[in-house]
Scaffold this motif. Structure first.
Motif, PDB file in Angstrom:
ATOM      1  N   UNK A  72      -7.392   0.332  -6.781  1.00 25.67           N
ATOM      2  CA  UNK A  72      -8.226  -0.662  -6.101  1.00 25.67           C
ATOM      3  C   UNK A  72      -8.293  -0.459  -4.588  1.00 25.67           C
ATOM      4  N   UNK A  73      -7.366   0.323  -4.027  1.00 28.64           N
ATOM      5  CA  UNK A  73      -7.345   0.540  -2.577  1.00 28.64           C
ATOM      6  C   UNK A  73      -8.265   1.682  -2.156  1.00 28.64           C
ATOM      7  N   UNK A  74      -8.140   2.824  -2.821  1.00 31.34           N
ATOM      8  CA  UNK A  74      -8.894   4.010  -2.394  1.00 31.34           C
ATOM      9  C   UNK A  74      -9.930   4.479  -3.414  1.00 31.34           C
ATOM     10  N   UNK A  75      -9.924   3.889  -4.606  1.00 31.15           N
ATOM     11  CA  UNK A  75     -10.885   4.273  -5.625  1.00 31.15           C
ATOM     12  C   UNK A  75     -10.520   5.508  -6.413  1.00 31.15           C
ATOM     13  N   UNK A  76      -9.340   6.059  -6.186  1.00 30.27           N
ATOM     14  CA  UNK A  76      -8.901   7.261  -6.902  1.00 30.27           C
ATOM     15  C   UNK A  76      -8.917   7.019  -8.407  1.00 30.27           C
ATOM     16  N   UNK A  77      -9.612   7.878  -9.159  1.00 22.12           N
ATOM     17  CA  UNK A  77      -9.690   7.743 -10.598  1.00 22.12           C
ATOM     18  C   UNK A  77      -8.367   8.186 -11.240  1.00 22.12           C
ATOM     19  N   UNK A  94       5.919   4.338  -8.396  1.00 24.28           N
ATOM     20  CA  UNK A  94       5.226   3.081  -8.163  1.00 24.28           C
ATOM     21  C   UNK A  94       4.161   3.134  -7.089  1.00 24.28           C
ATOM     22  N   UNK A  95       3.583   4.333  -6.875  1.00 28.36           N
ATOM     23  CA  UNK A  95       2.577   4.488  -5.822  1.00 28.36           C
ATOM     24  C   UNK A  95       1.364   5.232  -6.351  1.00 28.36           C
ATOM     25  N   UNK A  96       0.205   4.971  -5.736  1.00 24.41           N
ATOM     26  CA  UNK A  96      -1.008   5.713  -6.065  1.00 24.41           C
ATOM     27  C   UNK A  96      -0.815   7.178  -5.712  1.00 24.41           C
ATOM     28  N   UNK A  97      -1.272   8.074  -6.580  1.00 20.42           N
ATOM     29  CA  UNK A  97      -1.106   9.506  -6.341  1.00 20.42           C
ATOM     30  C   UNK A  97      -1.902   9.984  -5.136  1.00 20.42           C
ATOM     31  N   UNK A  98      -2.933   9.227  -4.749  1.00 19.75           N
ATOM     32  CA  UNK A  98      -3.791   9.663  -3.658  1.00 19.75           C
ATOM     33  C   UNK A  98      -3.441   8.999  -2.326  1.00 19.75           C
ATOM     34  N   UNK A  99      -3.431   7.674  -2.282  1.00 20.30           N
ATOM     35  CA  UNK A  99      -3.249   6.971  -1.007  1.00 20.30           C
ATOM     36  C   UNK A  99      -1.849   6.377  -0.836  1.00 20.30           C
ATOM     37  N   UNK A 100      -1.025   6.481  -1.863  1.00 15.13           N
ATOM     38  CA  UNK A 100       0.364   5.988  -1.856  1.00 15.13           C
ATOM     39  C   UNK A 100       0.453   4.465  -1.768  1.00 15.13           C
ATOM     40  N   UNK A 101      -0.630   3.780  -2.094  1.00 16.64           N
ATOM     41  CA  UNK A 101      -0.569   2.310  -2.143  1.00 16.64           C
ATOM     42  C   UNK A 101       0.352   1.891  -3.285  1.00 16.64           C
TER      43      UNK A 101
END
Length: 286
Positions: A72-77, A94-101
């Motif tokens: 939801x933060x960066x749109x990474x699929x 526990x983090x997004x693979x792209x933006x680390x959110x």
């Protein structure tokens, strides 16, 4: 010997199999928990726009299947490897693979809870015809719990079908006889409806939402009126304890609004697994 016969012959295998199914389904329950309230919000906004004669904005398709899951933060699929229940969360820390959110801890929690309760149902009911019905009830309680915690909503699109499914299932006396189920549905709704109006007359405030009435009616339809006192007692006691702790530690004013649905759902699950034994123990004691 086919696979179903193997599962019926081996409790350990059947419990493990159902728990794995629950773990996988937990990912889908997370989708429902996140998207259904947003779908309802968009539907309400559309209805409001129509009522006021406003121009209706054409929004992208948004339902339980479309669009694909993304950050939801960066749109990474989210890829298939990033969507493995619990394992992907641990691997990604526990983090997004792209933006680390940060990924909310509720995601693996829902998956783990669904797996554990599904396995418990397989152990409690055995690999029998009643097991799929018990799983439907459990999964609905999980979804309603987390939606209510997040949004303080108990969607009619879940509670009302759940009520009717409970009545239909009990035509065969699966969890209660049909007379107890019908009385349970009526008594469940009217009990909280009466509390709601009594509280409103005394204080001028609304103490709970109509979704709570419907949820208790659905629980009554599944389990029968005999287990409603246990559900109400459990939810009231646990809710009062949690509310008191939160007032003392977080909101000293006591004005915070607490969802009641999770406590009703918890009481429903306790009654599903151990309600008859608890009632029998109580009657034997007194």
């Amino acid at each position: 010997m086919n696979f179903l016969n193997v599962l019926q012959a081996s409790p350990v295998l059947s419990i493990s199999f159902v728990a794995i199914i629950g773990l996988i389904l937990g990912s889908f329950l997370n989708v429902v928990i996140y998207r259904l309230p947003e779908m309802l919000k968009r539907e309400w906004q559309l209805q409001c726009a129509e009522l006021h004669g406003e121009q209706i904005k054409v929004l992208p398709v948004f339902n339980l299947a479309v669009p694909g899951s993304g950050c939801p933060q960066c749109g990474h699929k989210i890829s298939a490897l990033e969507n493995i229940p619990i394992i992907s969360y641990l691997f990604l820390r526990g983090q997004c693979a792209n933006c680390r959110a940060r990924i909310p801890i509720s995601y693996p929690l829902v998956e783990a809870l669904t797996a554990v309760l599904s396995g418990l149902a397989a152990w409690h009911f055995g690999f029998s015809a009643i097991l799929p019905a018990a799983l439907i009830f459990i999964w609905a309680m999980i979804v309603l719990t987390f939606i209510d915690l997040n949004t303080q909503l108990l969607p009619d699109s879940i509670t009302l079908p759940l009520l009717w499914i409970g009545l239909i299932i009990n035509l065969n006396n699966s969890f209660a006889d049909i007379h107890s189920a019908v009385i349970g549905a009526v008594a469940g709704y009217l009990t909280l409806w009466s509390v709601f109006w009594l509280f409103k007359l005394l204080t001028g405030k609304e103490g709970m939402g109509y979704g709570d009435f419907k949820l208790l009616a659905a629980i009554g339809a599944w389990l029968g009126w005999q287990l409603l006192p246990l559900v109400i007692l459990f939810s009231s006691v646990v809710g009062a304890v949690v509310g008191s702790v939160l007032i003392l530690t977080v909101n000293r004013s006591g004005n915070a609004t607490l969802p009641f649905g999770p406590y009703l759902a918890g009481g429903g699950l306790v009654a599903l697994f151990w309600g008859s034994q608890i009632n029998q123990a109580y009657l034997a004691m007194f």
